[in-house]
Motif scaffolding. Structure first.
Motif, PDB file in Angstrom:
ATOM      1  N   TRP A  24     -40.084  40.189 -77.668  1.00 21.78           N
ATOM      2  CA  TRP A  24     -41.114  41.226 -77.551  1.00 21.78           C
ATOM      3  C   TRP A  24     -42.386  40.786 -76.843  1.00 21.78           C
ATOM      4  N   PRO A  25     -42.865  39.560 -76.967  1.00 17.36           N
ATOM      5  CA  PRO A  25     -44.044  39.182 -76.162  1.00 17.36           C
ATOM      6  C   PRO A  25     -43.771  39.250 -74.659  1.00 17.36           C
ATOM      7  N   ALA A  26     -42.580  38.827 -74.244  1.00 15.55           N
ATOM      8  CA  ALA A  26     -42.236  38.901 -72.815  1.00 15.55           C
ATOM      9  C   ALA A  26     -42.089  40.351 -72.365  1.00 15.55           C
ATOM     10  N   ALA A  27     -41.508  41.193 -73.219  1.00 17.28           N
ATOM     11  CA  ALA A  27     -41.367  42.612 -72.875  1.00 17.28           C
ATOM     12  C   ALA A  27     -42.734  43.281 -72.764  1.00 17.28           C
ATOM     13  N   ASN A  42     -47.837  53.572 -57.843  1.00 17.50           N
ATOM     14  CA  ASN A  42     -47.065  54.791 -58.050  1.00 17.50           C
ATOM     15  C   ASN A  42     -47.214  55.251 -59.501  1.00 17.50           C
ATOM     16  N   LEU A  43     -47.237  56.536 -59.698  1.00 12.16           N
ATOM     17  CA  LEU A  43     -47.339  57.101 -61.047  1.00 12.16           C
ATOM     18  C   LEU A  43     -46.087  56.809 -61.869  1.00 12.16           C
ATOM     19  N   VAL A  44     -44.918  56.758 -61.248  1.00  8.85           N
ATOM     20  CA  VAL A  44     -43.666  56.493 -61.970  1.00  8.85           C
ATOM     21  C   VAL A  44     -43.681  55.084 -62.549  1.00  8.85           C
ATOM     22  N   VAL A  45     -44.150  54.120 -61.779  1.00  7.36           N
ATOM     23  CA  VAL A  45     -44.234  52.736 -62.256  1.00  7.36           C
ATOM     24  C   VAL A  45     -45.257  52.640 -63.387  1.00  7.36           C
ATOM     25  N   LEU A  46     -46.346  53.357 -63.269  1.00  7.75           N
ATOM     26  CA  LEU A  46     -47.368  53.387 -64.323  1.00  7.75           C
ATOM     27  C   LEU A  46     -46.785  53.919 -65.629  1.00  7.75           C
ATOM     28  N   ILE A  47     -46.070  55.014 -65.568  1.00  2.00           N
ATOM     29  CA  ILE A  47     -45.485  55.608 -66.772  1.00  2.00           C
ATOM     30  C   ILE A  47     -44.439  54.681 -67.381  1.00  2.00           C
ATOM     31  N   ALA A  48     -43.622  54.056 -66.545  1.00  2.00           N
ATOM     32  CA  ALA A  48     -42.629  53.102 -67.053  1.00  2.00           C
ATOM     33  C   ALA A  48     -43.312  51.937 -67.747  1.00  2.00           C
ATOM     34  N   GLY A  49     -44.400  51.441 -67.190  1.00  2.00           N
ATOM     35  CA  GLY A  49     -45.146  50.347 -67.802  1.00  2.00           C
ATOM     36  C   GLY A  49     -45.741  50.733 -69.140  1.00  2.00           C
ATOM     37  N   VAL A  50     -46.272  51.946 -69.226  1.00  2.00           N
ATOM     38  CA  VAL A  50     -46.843  52.415 -70.496  1.00  2.00           C
ATOM     39  C   VAL A  50     -45.752  52.527 -71.558  1.00  2.00           C
ATOM     40  N   VAL A  51     -44.621  53.100 -71.188  1.00  2.00           N
ATOM     41  CA  VAL A  51     -43.518  53.260 -72.149  1.00  2.00           C
ATOM     42  C   VAL A  51     -43.029  51.894 -72.632  1.00  2.00           C
ATOM     43  N   ILE A  52     -42.821  50.958 -71.712  1.00  2.00           N
ATOM     44  CA  ILE A  52     -42.345  49.630 -72.098  1.00  2.00           C
ATOM     45  C   ILE A  52     -43.372  48.911 -72.960  1.00  2.00           C
ATOM     46  N   ALA A  53     -44.641  48.998 -72.595  1.00  2.00           N
ATOM     47  CA  ALA A  53     -45.687  48.310 -73.357  1.00  2.00           C
ATOM     48  C   ALA A  53     -45.810  48.878 -74.774  1.00  2.00           C
ATOM     49  N   VAL A  54     -45.780  50.177 -74.910  1.00  2.00           N
ATOM     50  CA  VAL A  54     -45.892  50.795 -76.238  1.00  2.00           C
ATOM     51  C   VAL A  54     -44.669  50.473 -77.089  1.00  2.00           C
ATOM     52  N   ALA A  55     -43.491  50.559 -76.491  1.00  2.00           N
ATOM     53  CA  ALA A  55     -42.265  50.255 -77.241  1.00  2.00           C
ATOM     54  C   ALA A  55     -42.231  48.787 -77.663  1.00  2.00           C
ATOM     55  N   ALA A  56     -42.580  47.886 -76.766  1.00  2.00           N
ATOM     56  CA  ALA A  56     -42.573  46.462 -77.099  1.00  2.00           C
ATOM     57  C   ALA A  56     -43.581  46.141 -78.192  1.00  2.00           C
ATOM     58  N   THR A  57     -44.745  46.764 -78.137  1.00  2.00           N
ATOM     59  CA  THR A  57     -45.753  46.535 -79.183  1.00  2.00           C
ATOM     60  C   THR A  57     -45.243  47.028 -80.530  1.00  2.00           C
ATOM     61  N   ALA A  58     -44.676  48.218 -80.554  1.00  2.00           N
ATOM     62  CA  ALA A  58     -44.172  48.775 -81.812  1.00  2.00           C
ATOM     63  C   ALA A  58     -43.038  47.923 -82.380  1.00  2.00           C
ATOM     64  N   LEU A  59     -42.116  47.496 -81.535  1.00  2.00           N
ATOM     65  CA  LEU A  59     -40.994  46.696 -82.011  1.00  2.00           C
ATOM     66  C   LEU A  59     -41.431  45.295 -82.437  1.00  2.00           C
ATOM     67  N   TRP A  60     -42.427  44.737 -81.773  1.00  4.04           N
ATOM     68  CA  TRP A  60     -42.951  43.417 -82.148  1.00  4.04           C
ATOM     69  C   TRP A  60     -43.634  43.500 -83.512  1.00  4.04           C
ATOM     70  N   VAL A  61     -44.427  44.535 -83.722  1.00  2.00           N
ATOM     71  CA  VAL A  61     -45.092  44.722 -85.017  1.00  2.00           C
ATOM     72  C   VAL A  61     -44.059  44.937 -86.117  1.00  2.00           C
ATOM     73  N   ARG A  62     -43.034  45.725 -85.850  1.00  3.43           N
ATOM     74  CA  ARG A  62     -41.987  45.967 -86.838  1.00  3.43           C
ATOM     75  C   ARG A  62     -41.280  44.671 -87.220  1.00  3.43           C
ATOM     76  N   ALA A  63     -40.963  43.839 -86.229  1.00  4.94           N
ATOM     77  CA  ALA A  63     -40.295  42.563 -86.498  1.00  4.94           C
ATOM     78  C   ALA A  63     -41.208  41.621 -87.285  1.00  4.94           C
ATOM     79  N   ALA A  64     -42.485  41.617 -86.952  1.00  6.79           N
ATOM     80  CA  ALA A  64     -43.428  40.745 -87.659  1.00  6.79           C
ATOM     81  C   ALA A  64     -43.620  41.194 -89.108  1.00  6.79           C
ATOM     82  N   ARG A  65     -43.652  42.494 -89.336  1.00  3.80           N
ATOM     83  CA  ARG A  65     -43.798  42.986 -90.713  1.00  3.80           C
ATOM     84  C   ARG A  65     -42.580  42.661 -91.549  1.00  3.80           C
ATOM     85  N   ARG A  66     -41.384  42.800 -90.964  1.00  2.00           N
ATOM     86  CA  ARG A  66     -40.157  42.441 -91.691  1.00  2.00           C
ATOM     87  C   ARG A  66     -40.159  40.954 -92.040  1.00  2.00           C
TER      88      ARG A  66
END
Length: 73
Positions: A24-27, A42-66
Motif C-alpha cells: 500500500w505505501p507503493a500504491a 490530462n483529466l483522465v490521469v488526474l482522476i485515475a491518480g485520485v482513485v488509486i491514492a484514495v483506495a490505497a490510503t483506505a486499504l493501508w489504514v484497514r490493514a494497519a487497524r487489523r
C-alpha cells in the motif's frame, strides 16, 4: 577510562514488533504521482491518480487497524 554503563529502562520489552511488508505505501506513491502528472497532462490521469491514492490510503489504514487489533496487550 571506562564509561559508565547506561541504565536500562524500567519497563523493557522482550520482543520488538515490526509491521509486515505491505504494497500500500507503493500504491499510494503511484497514485500521488499520477495525480500530480494529471494536473499537468490530462483529466483522465488526474482522476485515475485520485482513485488509486484514495483506495490505497483506505486499504493501508484497514490493514494497519487489523494488525493493531491483533497485537497482544
Amino acid at each position: 577510562m571506562t564509561e559508565p554503563e547506561p541504565a536500562l529502562p524500567a519497563e523493557s520489552h522482550d520482543a520488538f514488533h515490526l509491521p509486515p511488508p505491505s504494497i500500500w505505501p507503493a500504491a499510494l506513491a503511484l497514485g500521488i504521482a499520477l495525480l500530480l502528472t494529471g494536473l499537468i497532462l490530462n483529466l483522465v490521469v488526474l482522476i485515475a491518480g485520485v482513485v488509486i491514492a484514495v483506495a490505497a490510503t483506505a486499504l493501508w489504514v484497514r490493514a494497519a487497524r487489523r494488525e493493531f487489533d491483533a497485537l497482544p496487550e
